[in-house]
Design a protein around this motif. Sequence first.
Motif, short mmCIF file in Angstrom:
data_model
loop_
_atom_site.label_atom_id
_atom_site.label_comp_id
_atom_site.label_asym_id
_atom_site.label_seq_id
_atom_site.Cartn_x
_atom_site.Cartn_y
_atom_site.Cartn_z
N VAL A 1 -0.73 12.35 13.47
CA VAL A 1 -0.34 10.94 13.55
C VAL A 1 -0.78 10.26 12.26
O VAL A 1 -1.92 10.44 11.81
CB VAL A 1 -0.99 10.25 14.76
N GLN A 2 0.13 9.47 11.64
CA GLN A 2 -0.18 8.71 10.43
C GLN A 2 0.12 7.24 10.71
O GLN A 2 1.20 6.90 11.17
CB GLN A 2 0.66 9.21 9.25
N ILE A 3 -0.90 6.39 10.41
CA ILE A 3 -0.77 4.96 10.70
C ILE A 3 -1.00 4.19 9.41
O ILE A 3 -1.98 4.42 8.69
CB ILE A 3 -1.79 4.52 11.77
N ALA A 4 -0.08 3.27 9.08
CA ALA A 4 -0.27 2.29 8.00
C ALA A 4 -0.53 0.96 8.64
O ALA A 4 0.29 0.47 9.43
CB ALA A 4 0.96 2.24 7.10
N ALA A 5 -1.70 0.34 8.33
CA ALA A 5 -2.08 -0.89 9.03
C ALA A 5 -2.77 -1.83 8.07
O ALA A 5 -3.08 -1.48 6.91
CB ALA A 5 -2.97 -0.55 10.19
N ARG A 6 -3.05 -3.04 8.50
CA ARG A 6 -3.77 -4.01 7.71
C ARG A 6 -4.78 -4.70 8.59
O ARG A 6 -4.62 -4.79 9.81
CB ARG A 6 -2.81 -5.02 7.08
N THR A 7 -5.86 -5.21 7.88
CA THR A 7 -6.93 -5.91 8.58
C THR A 7 -7.53 -6.92 7.63
O THR A 7 -7.14 -7.02 6.47
CB THR A 7 -7.99 -4.93 9.08
N LEU A 8 -8.53 -7.65 8.08
CA LEU A 8 -9.10 -8.73 7.30
C LEU A 8 -10.14 -8.23 6.29
O LEU A 8 -10.42 -8.91 5.30
CB LEU A 8 -9.73 -9.78 8.21
N SER A 9 -10.75 -7.05 6.55
CA SER A 9 -11.82 -6.57 5.65
C SER A 9 -11.93 -5.07 5.75
O SER A 9 -11.42 -4.44 6.68
CB SER A 9 -13.16 -7.23 6.00
N GLN A 10 -12.62 -4.52 4.74
CA GLN A 10 -12.87 -3.08 4.77
C GLN A 10 -13.75 -2.69 5.95
O GLN A 10 -13.62 -1.60 6.51
CB GLN A 10 -13.53 -2.64 3.44
N VAL A 11 -14.62 -3.57 6.35
CA VAL A 11 -15.53 -3.27 7.48
C VAL A 11 -14.70 -3.03 8.73
O VAL A 11 -14.96 -2.13 9.52
CB VAL A 11 -16.52 -4.43 7.66
N ALA B 1 -9.09 6.04 -1.20
CA ALA B 1 -8.01 5.71 -2.14
C ALA B 1 -6.88 5.00 -1.43
O ALA B 1 -6.03 4.35 -2.08
CB ALA B 1 -7.48 6.98 -2.80
N ASN B 2 -6.82 5.16 -0.12
CA ASN B 2 -5.73 4.53 0.65
C ASN B 2 -6.10 3.13 1.12
O ASN B 2 -5.37 2.53 1.91
CB ASN B 2 -5.36 5.39 1.86
N ILE B 3 -7.27 2.59 0.67
CA ILE B 3 -7.67 1.24 1.05
C ILE B 3 -7.38 0.32 -0.12
O ILE B 3 -7.92 0.52 -1.23
CB ILE B 3 -9.17 1.18 1.42
N ASN B 4 -6.52 -0.65 0.05
CA ASN B 4 -6.11 -1.58 -1.01
C ASN B 4 -6.38 -3.00 -0.55
O ASN B 4 -6.08 -3.36 0.60
CB ASN B 4 -4.62 -1.42 -1.34
N VAL B 5 -6.90 -3.80 -1.48
CA VAL B 5 -7.20 -5.21 -1.20
C VAL B 5 -6.06 -6.05 -1.77
O VAL B 5 -5.73 -5.94 -2.97
CB VAL B 5 -8.55 -5.63 -1.79
N ASN B 6 -5.47 -6.90 -0.98
CA ASN B 6 -4.37 -7.75 -1.37
C ASN B 6 -4.92 -9.02 -2.02
O ASN B 6 -6.12 -9.31 -1.98
CB ASN B 6 -3.48 -8.10 -0.18
N THR B 7 -4.00 -9.81 -2.62
CA THR B 7 -4.40 -11.05 -3.29
C THR B 7 -4.96 -12.07 -2.32
O THR B 7 -5.75 -12.95 -2.70
CB THR B 7 -3.18 -11.64 -4.01
N ASP B 8 -4.56 -11.97 -1.01
CA ASP B 8 -5.09 -12.92 -0.01
C ASP B 8 -6.36 -12.38 0.63
O ASP B 8 -6.74 -12.83 1.72
CB ASP B 8 -4.04 -13.22 1.05
N ASN B 9 -6.96 -11.36 -0.07
CA ASN B 9 -8.19 -10.73 0.40
C ASN B 9 -8.02 -9.89 1.67
O ASN B 9 -8.99 -9.40 2.23
CB ASN B 9 -9.31 -11.77 0.63
#
Length: 538
Positions: free
Chosen positions: A481-491, A514-522
């Motif tokens: 299973v591969q999931i692409a998701a977003r959240t508010l912080s790395q924590v 390497a798969n963790i990226n921070v967007n401009t809106d943090n």
Amino acid sequence: MSPQPQPQPQPQPDTTTKDSSSKKGAKPQKPHAMSARLQRFTQFAKQLLKSLNPEPLTGGLEISEAALRYAIIKDRKLVTKTVQLAPGVIQNGQIQDKQRFVTALTQLRTHIGEPKLAIYVIALLPPDAVYTQTFSIPNLDEARLHEAAGLNMQMLSPIDPESAYMSWERLGLSESGENQVDFLGAASSKDVVRVYLESLREAGFSVIAAEFPALSASRLITRLSESTSPSYFVIQLTGDGLLLMILRSNRLYFTRFVSFKELGVGEKGQVDAKAFNDLIVRECHQVLNFHSSRWGHALNDVVVVTEQLNERIGEIIRTTFSLPVRDIRIQEFPNLSVLWWPALGAALRGLTPRSRDESLSLTPGTVQAGYWQDRFLIFLALWRKILIFSFAFILIIFIGVDVFLRVTERRIDAASFNIPSSELVDVTALQDEARVFNALVTKASFAYDAIPNWSPFFDRLLQIAGSAISFDRLTVSPQGVQIAARTLSQVSAIAFKNTLEKEPNFSNVVLPLANINVNTDNSVQFEITFDITSLQFQ
């Protein structure tokens, strides 16, 4: 065996005990009022039991030296049958030739009919075989009253109590005014009575009770005659001799029997006139004296009951004692011969329900005990017939159903052979199509059962993500299973990974940095992979 008039000994038992129910201030309790519905049910139950176990008809059977006379009342009609006895079969009240007596009883039973059923009778023993006596005892409670009556009978009877059947019946309160009760007692030899009972049983008669002719005749006179006199002297000429009776308040208080031998019957059956007159005078004189000494006044009402000698006997009494003499008739049966009066009187007793019969009986045990024993045997015989009929009926039903099913099966088989060939081809094609369709349904069912159920997996995954994780893409493949998701912080992303690792149905959870990226809106985007070990989630 009827006694001469004589004084009567009376034992004086203790009379000091009192019934506790007579205490002052005791209030009688009102019986519980039965509801109308319960009364109707009780009446229905009684009628049902009566129909299931009907009370047998009982007739009267007089046994004399000359004849057997049977009388029974059916539907208010009198039925009579008689058989003459040969001379010497019965003498002095005893059976001398049992075999000929049983033969005569069997002949009588044939005349009566119903050869397969027992004939219930009130048997009248010859008067010579019975000793009778009236006596009085203090008015005690019921149990002690009958005990005192038994003691009196043992004292009065000339027969040894161990060798006699004894019985008594209550006549009523004594007229002496001393709070005493009058009883009529009777006794007969056991050896004599047993021969009668055995003979009757051999001939198919069932004896309900045994009494003597005077008691039966008095019952008939007091119940069915037009006489209203409170006290009278009855002289009845029977087939065996002269019967003398005193009736008071419709009860028999005295009886004496004089056989034809004492009447002066000659060898050719003729009666010596002087001896007959002397005997009538002597016997009547004794009876009238007994009445005067017992009750303190003269007896002024004389009834003569004979077939042919009414005038002669009446003239003797009028001339000798200056007493009025009259005859008497039975209202319902005015043409009935007086020879049948004792048998008819016994038949009247047969109409009384045995449970309420309190008259004396010279048989082993009480009338009620013999009655209930007989009713029990009848009840068993009736239900035996009902059970046999029921089983036979059920057997017939089973046989009928079996025959019906066999016939139906044969008809169906025969109908199947008569189907045209073209219709058989159509039927065969339909059967093939049905088999193919059934096979497809079976495969579809198996395929449906083989499809994995992913609903629990998605429910569990959404539960772990909660509101902190938003899914952009979810891919399920054989590689995992591969999931692409977003959240508010790395924590939050790392916490999501740790929760997946704790799930027992997931393994090899990987979150590359390497798969963790921070967007401009943090906000943080990440990709995570893992394997599924089972879809059985709790």
